[in-house]
Design a protein around this motif. Structure first.
Motif, PDB file in Angstrom:
ATOM      1  N   GLU A   4      11.623  66.473 -78.720  1.00 24.41           N
ATOM      2  CA  GLU A   4      12.733  67.064 -77.962  1.00 24.41           C
ATOM      3  C   GLU A   4      12.164  67.575 -76.646  1.00 24.41           C
ATOM      4  OE1 GLU A   4      14.492  70.057 -80.457  1.00 24.41           O
ATOM      5  OE2 GLU A   4      14.910  68.632 -82.072  1.00 24.41           O
ATOM      6  N   THR A   5      13.053  67.941 -75.745  1.00 25.93           N
ATOM      7  CA  THR A   5      12.586  68.358 -74.419  1.00 25.93           C
ATOM      8  C   THR A   5      11.514  69.446 -74.504  1.00 25.93           C
ATOM      9  OG1 THR A   5      14.845  67.989 -73.757  1.00 25.93           O
ATOM     10  CG2 THR A   5      13.417  68.947 -72.110  1.00 25.93           C
ATOM     11  N   GLU A   6      11.733  70.416 -75.341  1.00 27.35           N
ATOM     12  CA  GLU A   6      10.777  71.519 -75.433  1.00 27.35           C
ATOM     13  C   GLU A   6       9.843  71.363 -76.624  1.00 27.35           C
ATOM     14  OE1 GLU A   6      10.457  73.604 -72.975  1.00 27.35           O
ATOM     15  OE2 GLU A   6      12.147  72.586 -72.011  1.00 27.35           O
ATOM     16  N   SER A   7       9.851  70.195 -77.218  1.00 22.83           N
ATOM     17  CA  SER A   7       9.068  70.018 -78.419  1.00 22.83           C
ATOM     18  C   SER A   7       8.428  68.636 -78.397  1.00 22.83           C
ATOM     19  CB  SER A   7       9.983  70.180 -79.630  1.00 22.83           C
ATOM     20  OG  SER A   7       9.266  70.016 -80.805  1.00 22.83           O
ATOM     21  N   GLY A   8       7.260  68.565 -77.754  1.00 22.04           N
ATOM     22  CA  GLY A   8       6.556  67.300 -77.663  1.00 22.04           C
ATOM     23  C   GLY A   8       5.348  67.341 -78.590  1.00 22.04           C
ATOM     24  N   SER A  66       4.094  69.942 -79.692  1.00 20.87           N
ATOM     25  CA  SER A  66       4.303  71.030 -80.646  1.00 20.87           C
ATOM     26  C   SER A  66       5.637  70.863 -81.360  1.00 20.87           C
ATOM     27  CB  SER A  66       4.270  72.352 -79.887  1.00 20.87           C
ATOM     28  OG  SER A  66       4.590  73.404 -80.747  1.00 20.87           O
ATOM     29  N   ASN A  91       8.631  73.586 -82.486  1.00 20.92           N
ATOM     30  CA  ASN A  91       9.751  74.090 -81.681  1.00 20.92           C
ATOM     31  C   ASN A  91      11.064  73.325 -81.847  1.00 20.92           C
ATOM     32  OD1 ASN A  91       7.688  75.641 -80.733  1.00 20.92           O
ATOM     33  ND2 ASN A  91       7.622  74.710 -78.697  1.00 20.92           N
ATOM     34  N   ILE A 109      14.316  62.986 -77.319  1.00 18.53           N
ATOM     35  CA  ILE A 109      13.889  62.199 -76.147  1.00 18.53           C
ATOM     36  C   ILE A 109      12.744  61.246 -76.505  1.00 18.53           C
ATOM     37  CG2 ILE A 109      14.602  64.000 -74.531  1.00 18.53           C
ATOM     38  CD1 ILE A 109      11.633  64.715 -74.183  1.00 18.53           C
ATOM     39  N   PHE A 110      12.517  60.297 -75.592  1.00 21.24           N
ATOM     40  CA  PHE A 110      11.456  59.287 -75.763  1.00 21.24           C
ATOM     41  C   PHE A 110      11.603  58.507 -77.057  1.00 21.24           C
ATOM     42  CE2 PHE A 110       8.556  62.459 -73.331  1.00 21.24           C
ATOM     43  CZ  PHE A 110       9.040  62.005 -72.116  1.00 21.24           C
ATOM     44  N   TYR A 112      14.673  56.019 -70.161  1.00 14.40           N
ATOM     45  CA  TYR A 112      13.524  56.347 -69.320  1.00 14.40           C
ATOM     46  C   TYR A 112      12.998  55.084 -68.666  1.00 14.40           C
ATOM     47  CZ  TYR A 112      13.532  60.887 -71.545  1.00 14.40           C
ATOM     48  OH  TYR A 112      13.902  62.138 -71.975  1.00 14.40           O
ATOM     49  N   ILE A 118      -0.974  58.325 -75.496  1.00 13.41           N
ATOM     50  CA  ILE A 118       0.099  59.327 -75.520  1.00 13.41           C
ATOM     51  C   ILE A 118       0.958  59.187 -76.786  1.00 13.41           C
ATOM     52  CG2 ILE A 118       2.182  60.118 -74.296  1.00 13.41           C
ATOM     53  CD1 ILE A 118       0.779  59.104 -71.677  1.00 13.41           C
ATOM     54  N   THR A 124      -1.032  62.813 -78.648  1.00 12.36           N
ATOM     55  CA  THR A 124      -1.983  62.499 -77.580  1.00 12.36           C
ATOM     56  C   THR A 124      -3.423  62.602 -78.096  1.00 12.36           C
ATOM     57  OG1 THR A 124      -2.172  64.806 -76.915  1.00 12.36           O
ATOM     58  CG2 THR A 124      -0.448  63.515 -75.831  1.00 12.36           C
ATOM     59  N   THR A 125      -4.315  62.070 -77.312  1.00  8.50           N
ATOM     60  CA  THR A 125      -5.742  62.144 -77.632  1.00  8.50           C
ATOM     61  C   THR A 125      -6.175  63.600 -77.844  1.00  8.50           C
ATOM     62  OG1 THR A 125      -6.196  60.111 -76.441  1.00  8.50           O
ATOM     63  CG2 THR A 125      -8.041  61.640 -76.692  1.00  8.50           C
ATOM     64  N   GLY A 126      -5.706  64.473 -76.985  1.00  9.05           N
ATOM     65  CA  GLY A 126      -6.079  65.891 -77.099  1.00  9.05           C
ATOM     66  C   GLY A 126      -5.654  66.495 -78.430  1.00  9.05           C
ATOM     67  N   ARG A 177       4.714  73.954 -67.877  1.00  4.18           N
ATOM     68  CA  ARG A 177       5.049  73.382 -69.179  1.00  4.18           C
ATOM     69  C   ARG A 177       4.506  74.254 -70.313  1.00  4.18           C
ATOM     70  NH1 ARG A 177       8.340  70.215 -72.244  1.00  4.18           N
ATOM     71  NH2 ARG A 177       7.214  69.118 -73.870  1.00  4.18           N
ATOM     72  N   GLN A 212       3.869  74.696 -74.254  1.00  6.68           N
ATOM     73  CA  GLN A 212       3.750  73.901 -75.478  1.00  6.68           C
ATOM     74  C   GLN A 212       2.552  74.411 -76.285  1.00  6.68           C
ATOM     75  OE1 GLN A 212       5.799  70.568 -77.314  1.00  6.68           O
ATOM     76  NE2 GLN A 212       6.233  71.930 -75.642  1.00  6.68           N
ATOM     77  N   GLY A 213       2.789  74.703 -77.541  1.00  5.27           N
ATOM     78  CA  GLY A 213       1.700  75.165 -78.403  1.00  5.27           C
ATOM     79  C   GLY A 213       1.386  76.644 -78.198  1.00  5.27           C
ATOM     80  N   ASP A 245      -8.544  71.867 -73.531  1.00  2.00           N
ATOM     81  CA  ASP A 245      -8.600  70.432 -73.257  1.00  2.00           C
ATOM     82  C   ASP A 245      -7.817  70.061 -71.999  1.00  2.00           C
ATOM     83  OD1 ASP A 245      -9.663  67.878 -74.151  1.00  2.00           O
ATOM     84  OD2 ASP A 245      -7.557  67.300 -74.360  1.00  2.00           O
ATOM     85  N   GLN A 288      -2.194  61.925 -68.045  1.00  2.00           N
ATOM     86  CA  GLN A 288      -2.315  62.368 -69.445  1.00  2.00           C
ATOM     87  C   GLN A 288      -1.856  63.823 -69.612  1.00  2.00           C
ATOM     88  OE1 GLN A 288      -3.166  60.173 -71.728  1.00  2.00           O
ATOM     89  NE2 GLN A 288      -3.406  61.475 -73.528  1.00  2.00           N
ATOM     90  N   TYR A 310       5.980  62.271 -70.441  1.00  2.00           N
ATOM     91  CA  TYR A 310       6.634  62.282 -69.124  1.00  2.00           C
ATOM     92  C   TYR A 310       5.795  61.559 -68.073  1.00  2.00           C
ATOM     93  CZ  TYR A 310      10.052  65.690 -70.778  1.00  2.00           C
ATOM     94  OH  TYR A 310      11.075  66.316 -71.457  1.00  2.00           O
ATOM     95  N   THR A 360       6.600  57.983 -67.477  1.00  2.00           N
ATOM     96  CA  THR A 360       7.934  57.632 -66.976  1.00  2.00           C
ATOM     97  C   THR A 360       8.068  57.891 -65.483  1.00  2.00           C
ATOM     98  OG1 THR A 360       8.966  59.811 -67.170  1.00  2.00           O
ATOM     99  CG2 THR A 360       8.856  58.486 -69.178  1.00  2.00           C
ATOM    100  N   ASP A 409      10.108  59.638 -64.162  1.00  2.00           N
ATOM    101  CA  ASP A 409      10.638  60.982 -63.897  1.00  2.00           C
ATOM    102  C   ASP A 409       9.661  61.810 -63.065  1.00  2.00           C
ATOM    103  OD1 ASP A 409      12.508  60.026 -65.610  1.00  2.00           O
ATOM    104  OD2 ASP A 409      12.513  61.754 -66.963  1.00  2.00           O
TER     105      ASP A 409
END
Lengths: 593, 593
Positions: free
Chosen positions: A164-168, A170, A173, A193-194, A247, A433, A437-439, B316, B318-319, B339, B408, B413, B416, B418
């Motif tokens: 979601e927009t605020e939950s990638g 993590s 959320n 999203i995505f 997108y 991604i 993600t790798t991280g 942004r 997150q986490g 990271d 990365q 995002y 894309t 965007d």
């Protein structure tokens, strides 16, 4: 046009991993080497049916959202149809559910073959397979009956809706809501999203697997549940799933990434899959498969890129021999230049080593799922938890480098649409991604799979590797590389110990700061291990076929990996043992400016 | 939106390189720090005038060849006009030729600023500058009068036409013909490919610099001459230069890459520039400028990418904090995650270190061209020969990695449209190919500039670096890094000696096989050197401003470079000292399969 090597795939599957011996397990009873080979033939024929011009077309004319619906290239429609007709969607499922009980290792090989032809098309079928797998594992009998036959036949496709927009990165959320209804179903409301393949005109119905929070559920990841949300209800009515945006991506353009809205009119129905509040762990079943499949996609795209570059390097003449003893009167094919060979060998070493690593993970999956021996099941479960993020990350990160080296072989032409490299380089860039993600995976590997696990899985891993190392130490020609691998494994445990010590008096930002480098170190060791395994088998086979170029090539590529890739561990070791923590924010000044 | 740091640019130009002191040379007599700063202000205003939406538009609607002519976005027209009006095309030229005698170091800074805004737009003006420079240096009086005023005013633009279908990396194969005419001009006949800005509707005339072979000229590179070929003759007539194709590229789409045909109707007139058969060395004047400018473009694109990523990382959320002692109740900005900080610091270390390295090369160019002292001229000529390919290659290769790390940081995002990263990552990918691939420059560095030169330039380079190292060894806080750099320089000379030994009994394919890794080692040393230089100045300034965050940030970034980048030299050293030559084709079996 060759885009992967069947000889190499057979070598890894049957000579190194002995996949044909999985038929000692009852579940795979029917399949011997010949049967499995025929299945791969079918995949190969299916790949041949995809026309290169359609791949380019579906990239150049990217899908657009028009009047609330996305249209995709007709070649994708045809591909999905053929894939399902070949029985590949449910190939790994039990016969009772409409499947064929084929080892997942073979299904992964099928997808590798198809990915080398079109990495974007297989996104659709990969998702359908994943959704079918989740339903087969956690679904009710009624859900299985309602959804599986149409997913397996290709009549319907599916997606996974997490972000979601605020939950990638993590997922804690997530805010999409699920409101219990009197009939046991839920009303779903929220945006995602995505969403890959989230809308298209290939099938009349798309089965979304949606993470959402049942009203009143606990905060965080433990309050997330998993729902099946078809775009059409059983009566054929629209289920209030809307596409509100598409997108525009750098690559993989044949697969639209959608912004979806569930329940804009409060009439979106979802069905709980598995237990309430356990959605994330259920979804992870699909995610773990998806993660291996991303790693495999790295190898698949790199395979296409490598064979394109190899062919070009053999044809393109430019410059004279650097070896002055050779004829200097005319230009030579660039494959004769050491630097071009370095770029090609680097791709080959990545591709074949990583493919071996990933297919080995899939064979663990088969053993874990179907072995009757509880100790074995536990062993493979632990190994998979440890190695899945590594296979995903190594395949993704080095897949990007590898494809870019292939592009570089083409010089200026590589940057243009005259050759497929330009597209492949855009396609492959998503992999570090996708699906974490790798991280994120690096944090998971070091934090969860190693430190929290207190090195238990790692100890099992070491035993497995050392079996091969000891065997290799007996073979004169591989001894040096095996001994180097063994030394680097010692260094890796030294590093692990060093980081474990740091946990005692430090916060996680200190001991996890270089998780990414730790991941890179471990990934390199795993691919080094594969090269030792492949070299052992190559030497065995050379006893009978000493002149086989394929086998000589294997050994040379192994040597390349140990000469050019393994030395990178020296720098990683220095950094991982360092106590410098320049990346950790320590005071109030923000030095990033 | 900030896309570069003026504070950093001023620090490098005025505090580290002391560009204002160039005015001790008569040629730059007028310019002091304040004047030069005002020129940079103008560049900055010009960059501000370019609208981000126009950059995106000119990427999405790539120029097409229609009815024999290419139309480009109106924003490019406006940009070229403003650039020329600001006097930047001829800025470095002597006043007598219409220029302003501004140091090239400052002109490079201007282009860095503009490149951070739009790397594709400045291709046009960069080429015009290069053509003007060649004419100013080698042109006849009549050529100067005819072409310079219109190039400087932006009325005309220019290109460089080197590559042909069978002549890319190897210019010796050029086949374009020049047939002498009775009036002293030549008739030009041949095709050229990948000609950047080779056709457009910005100016009524495009001045092509074309490499061609005068009839009867010797074979190979020594029979190549350089010609001026305008698309329109003095009388306004068409000069038989046709656009027969446009390449669809991965990026830098606002600049069309053209396939041009000269003399399809046998009426294309060209004018010899400089001496016959010396075209390649004349062109190299432009090429060397172009090479530094490619390196600088790597820094410029990476700058844009870094500031986009930095802003996103601050916004942004997150986490949670990895540092468990911090508030865990809500999500934090991702800039707090080690990271993410590693990815950002890595970009910053590349960007600021490489910018310093490249601007230093430009300052050598100013000194070489205008110093009255012959020894100095020789010294800077040697240093430039040695360092130009390195600045180009390091800026290009690490520019690609750096921009990809910025992408990365954005997660999904970043992939894309965007955000601008998707475009920047496509744009930057051309750099390791433009103006000589990385492989070609690596061969040139090791083969020509080091081995054939018998290390003379390298000895001068070492003296320069060691001056700074010795100064740094006196500063407690930089001592360790300086001492590490000094050690790695010793290793580098050990490697060079090892390779020089190999020349005695081996062919060039043996001793040049790992030229690429040698290039990477040397590039890293050079950027390490820049970091030592910048840290020395930062410490000096901290005596007066101990709390300046900018200065603290400099020192931290230097530490990052020595902790995270310098250790890579260990692996490179192992490989460069190895006698394994897996990349050299040694027998009849082709193991690349």
């Amino acid at each position: 046009m060759k885009l992967y090597s069947r000889e190499n795939l057979d070598f890894i599957l049957f000579d190194v991993l002995s996949v044909q011996e999985l038929n000692k397990l009852t579940f795979f009873g029917e399949y011997d080497k010949e049967n499995l080979g025929m299945i791969l033939d079918t995949a190969s024929e299916l790949a041949d049916k995809i026309k290169p011009e359609h791949i380019a077309e579906s990239d150049r004319n990217e899908p657009e959202l028009k009047n609330g619906r996305v249209q995709v290239h007709s070649a994708v429609h045809e591909f999905v149809k053929s894939y399902a007709e070949a029985g590949f969607v449910g190939a790994a499922l039990p016969e009772a559910l409409g499947g064929f009980q084929i080892p997942k290792t073979i299904v992964a090989a099928i997808d590798f073959i198809l990915c080398s032809k079109s990495n974007s098309f297989i996104m659709y079928t990969d998702l359908a397979k994943g959704v079918a797998n989740v339903i087969a594992t956690f679904g009710t009998e009624a859900q299985k009956q309602r959804f599986l036959p149409n997913l397996l036949s290709g009549k319907w496709l599916g997606t996974m809706c997490l972000t979601e927009t605020e939950s990638g990165s993590s997922l804690a959320n997530i805010t999409t809501k699920a409101i219990p209804q009197s009939d046991g179903s839920y009303q779903i409301k929220g945006q995602k999203i995505f969403i890959s393949a989230g809308d298209h005109d290939i099938t009349e119905n798309i089965i979304h697997l949606v993470l959402a929070r049942i009203e009143g559920a606990p905060q965080g990841t433990k309050g997330i549940s998993l729902f099946l949300v078809p775009t059409r209800l059983e009566n054929g009515e629209d289920n209030d799933v809307g596409s509100i945006g598409i997108y525009h991506k750098m690559g993989q353009k044949a697969t639209p990434a959608m912004h979806l809205e569930f329940g804009a009119n409060d009439t979106c129905v979802g069905y709980l899959v598995g237990e309430a509040h356990k959605g994330l762990s259920h979804m992870f079943l699909m995610m773990d498969n998806a993660r291996l499949s991303v790693g495999s996609m790295g190898a698949g795209i790199a395979s296409a890129a490598y064979y394109h570059a190899l062919r070009y390097a053999k044809e393109r003449k430019q410059g004279k021999h650097l070896d002055e003893s050779k004829d200097a009167s005319e230009s030579v094919a660039i494959i004769n230049h050491p630097d071009v060979r370095r770029m090609l060998l680097s791709q080959k070493a990545f591709l074949e080593g990583t493919l071996g690593f990933i297919l080995q993970c899939y064979s663990y999956l088969d053993l874990q799922k179907h072995s009757p021996n509880e100790d074995e099941v536990e062993k493979y479960t632990r190994l998979l938890n440890l190695l899945t993020p590594v296979a995903k990350t190594y395949g993704a990160e080095h897949g990007v480098s590898s494809v870019n080296q292939a592009l570089q072989v083409f010089g200026g032409y590589g940057y243009t649409a005259d050759f497929p490299l330009e597209q492949l380089a855009r396609d492959v860039r998503i992999l570090p991604i996708y699906e974490g993600t790798t991280g994120i995976h690096a944090l998971g590997l070091l934090g969860r799979q190693v430190l929290r696990d207190q090195g238990k899985a790692l100890a099992i891993w070491r035993d497995e590797v050392m079996k091969d190392v000891h065997q290799a130490l007996e073979i004169k020609e591989i001894e040096a590389s095996a001994s180097r691998l063994s030394l680097e494994i010692e260094h890796f445990f030294e590093i692990t110990q060093h980081l474990a010590e740091l946990t005692k008096k430090n916060t996680a930002d200190i001991y996890l700061a270089d998780a990414n480098l730790y991941m890179e170190f471990f990934g390199t060791l795993n691919v080094g291990w594969q090269w030792i395994k492949q070299a052992i088998v190559a030497y065995e086979k050379m006893q009978e076929r000493p002149d086989a170029v394929f086998l000589k090539s294997k050994v040379k590529t192994m040597e390349f990996f140990f000469t050019y890739e393994i030395p990178n561990l020296k720098g990683l070791k220095e950094r991982l043992l360092s106590l410098e923590r320049t990346t950790v924010k320590t005071d109030d000044d923000e030095i990033l400016m």
